[in-house]
Design an enzyme around this catalytic site. Structure first.
Site, short mmCIF file in Angstrom:
data_model
loop_
_atom_site.label_atom_id
_atom_site.label_comp_id
_atom_site.label_asym_id
_atom_site.label_seq_id
_atom_site.Cartn_x
_atom_site.Cartn_y
_atom_site.Cartn_z
N HIS A 1 10.11 42.45 78.98
CA HIS A 1 9.48 43.62 79.59
C HIS A 1 7.97 43.55 79.41
O HIS A 1 7.46 42.67 78.71
CB HIS A 1 10.05 44.91 78.96
CG HIS A 1 11.52 45.03 79.14
ND1 HIS A 1 12.43 44.58 78.19
CD2 HIS A 1 12.26 45.55 80.15
CE1 HIS A 1 13.66 44.80 78.62
NE2 HIS A 1 13.59 45.38 79.80
N SER B 1 16.45 47.23 83.75
CA SER B 1 15.34 47.83 82.99
C SER B 1 13.98 47.35 83.48
O SER B 1 12.97 48.02 83.23
CB SER B 1 15.50 47.52 81.50
OG SER B 1 15.59 46.12 81.28
N ASP C 1 10.15 41.53 72.07
CA ASP C 1 10.46 41.75 73.49
C ASP C 1 9.49 40.92 74.31
O ASP C 1 8.31 41.26 74.44
CB ASP C 1 10.33 43.24 73.85
CG ASP C 1 10.70 43.52 75.30
OD1 ASP C 1 10.90 42.56 76.06
OD2 ASP C 1 10.77 44.70 75.67
#
Length: 444
Positions: free
Chosen positions: A423, A170, A420
């Site tokens: 990312h 990702s 998160d």
């Protein structure tokens, strides 16, 4: 006895004392100059290593997905975070693009969530209400050279009639979205394919006949993954260390440029297969298997990947291997209340990599160097190191945090939400990765 003492005292005449003092002065001077010579001879190597080495950190959080500390680590010097010595592998041949600082930059980002429409909701920090936007106003600046800002017109011009693929997890998808947003200021991409889960996609830039792809393959090799989109696993990963994932190898010949990377998924619990036999595992309590550690599997896989580029495939492509991306979870993991609420970048020396990231990058650098060394003149592939680890480590402020969700505290200001800290917000620090890609592929 008195006579002996008298004899000793007689020997301590002023002349004897002068000789004694002169000897001491000469000895001290000799010692001083020897020390000075040693310092001059070896100071460079000492200062370089202290400048770039990340000392073993105090206990802190590890990766977002690690299940247990590694049982063993490679005993190689490459485990030291010695990016200063990677100049020859930086791809440009001019200077080290990966040693530098994040410098305050008041200019507006190249795009926003209004001007770019391919930002995934989890990385759309502006729309989701991230209150502090200071993370937008920093620019990666190498210490020894100029790094021009990304030029979308020039990039698309060079990529005319070509194809580029991002291969990995990702983070690769996060990276390609950043590139799409930067290019959208010149031409909007047209999505022409996506898989069932929207993890792998293909876009076209019609005016330039440029194809841009992202292939989701978190392990780069064949894997049976039993996990939903929220990261919840129903069974352990079954990983086949001697079989590359055909999802990317069968498309490799169609690409002129490839950006490939991974790493984080190897911290997950997994059973390893080799030669149709279970070869061990990583964190598999109750399975009656030998825990060989994630580094064993990662090394095997990278060796297989690099062998594919340098020995198996005859396709002449330019390959950028991206190094691991450290996360910035504090006081927990993504599943146990970890957060990242810092608002400014770290300065050099203010943060150390956790052990698992240090081990992972050590494996990457070792195997990359071996691959570059093994490249023969008959092989047309160009293999370059996209060493984003250090510059990413310094940016704890550029993650979505709780703002991976839309207005997470709208109903309850003290509500507990998942963060998160791996990312990157878009726009955000990851845009500088494309400044470097531009320099390596276009300007370089």
């Amino acid at each position: 006895m008195a006579k002996n003492r008298e004899t000793s005292e007689q020997n301590l005449t002023p002349f004897s004392l002068q000789n004694h003092n002169l000897f001491c002065v000469k000895f001290a001077a000799l010692f001083f100059f020897l020390g000075l010579a040693f310092r001059l001879l070896f100071w460079d190597s000492f200062s370089l290593s202290s400048f770039v080495e990340f000392h073993k950190p105090q206990p802190q959080t590890v990766s977002t997905v690690v299940s247990s500390p590694p049982k063993s680590s490679p005993d190689s010097d490459a485990l030291q975070f010695n990016i200063q010595n990677q100049t020859s592998f930086n791809g440009s041949g001019k200077c080290n693009l990966f040693v530098g600082d994040w410098v305050s930059d008041s200019s507006e980002p190249m795009y926003t969530n209004d001007s770019c429409h391919v930002i995934e909701p989890h990385q759309n920090c502006m729309k989701n209400g991230k209150p502090d936007l200071g993370y937008l106003y920093w620019r990666w600046t190498p210490k020894e050279c100029e790094l021009p800002k990304f030029n979308a017109n020039k990039f698309l011009s060079v990529m005319r009639n070509k194809a580029m693929g991002f291969v990995g997890d990702s983070i690769s998808r996060n990276h390609v979205q950043s590139l799409l947003c930067m290019l959208s200021q010149v031409e909007q991409a047209v999505e022409v394919y996506h898989d069932k889960e929207y993890r792998s996609k293909i876009w076209k830039f019609p005016s330039h006949n440029f194809t841009l792809s992202v292939i989701w393959t978190p392990f780069l090799v064949k894997a049976a993954i039993h996990e939903d989109m929220n990261g919840v696993s129903s069974s352990m990963v079954q990983l086949y260390l001697d079989t590359l994932d055909k999802q990317w190898t069968k498309q490799f010949n169609t690409f002129d440029y490839v950006v490939i990377g991974g790493g984080k998924w190897f911290l997950k619990s997994a059973v390893y297969h080799e030669n149709n036999t279970v070869a061990g595992c990583h964190y598999c309590p109750g399975k009656n298997l030998t825990d060989v550690g994630f580094d064993y599997a990662y090394r095997k896989v990278l060796r297989l990947v690099f062998d594919f580029f340098t020995k198996i495939s005859s396709h002449n492509a330019t390959v950028l291997f991206r190094t691991t991306t450290p996360d910035h979870f504090e006081n927990g993991e993504w599943f146990s209340g970890g957060y990242c609420n810092r608002t400014v970048p770290f300065k050099e020396g203010e943060i150390s990599m956790v052990d698992v990231d240090s081990i992972m990058r050590g494996v990457e650098v070792e195997e990359f160097e071996k691959a570059v060394t093994s490249l023969g003149s008959e092989n047309g592939v160009k293999l370059k190191l996209l060493d984003t680890t250090f510059l990413s480590l310094l940016r704890p402020d550029g993650h979505p945090g709780p703002y991976r969700q839309f207005q997470p505290f709208a109903k309850d200001k003290n509500g507990k939400v998942q963060n998160d800290c791996l990312h990157w917000c878009l726009p955000g620090p990851i845009d500088s990765w494309n400044d470097i890609v531009m320099e390596m592929l276009v300007n370089g």
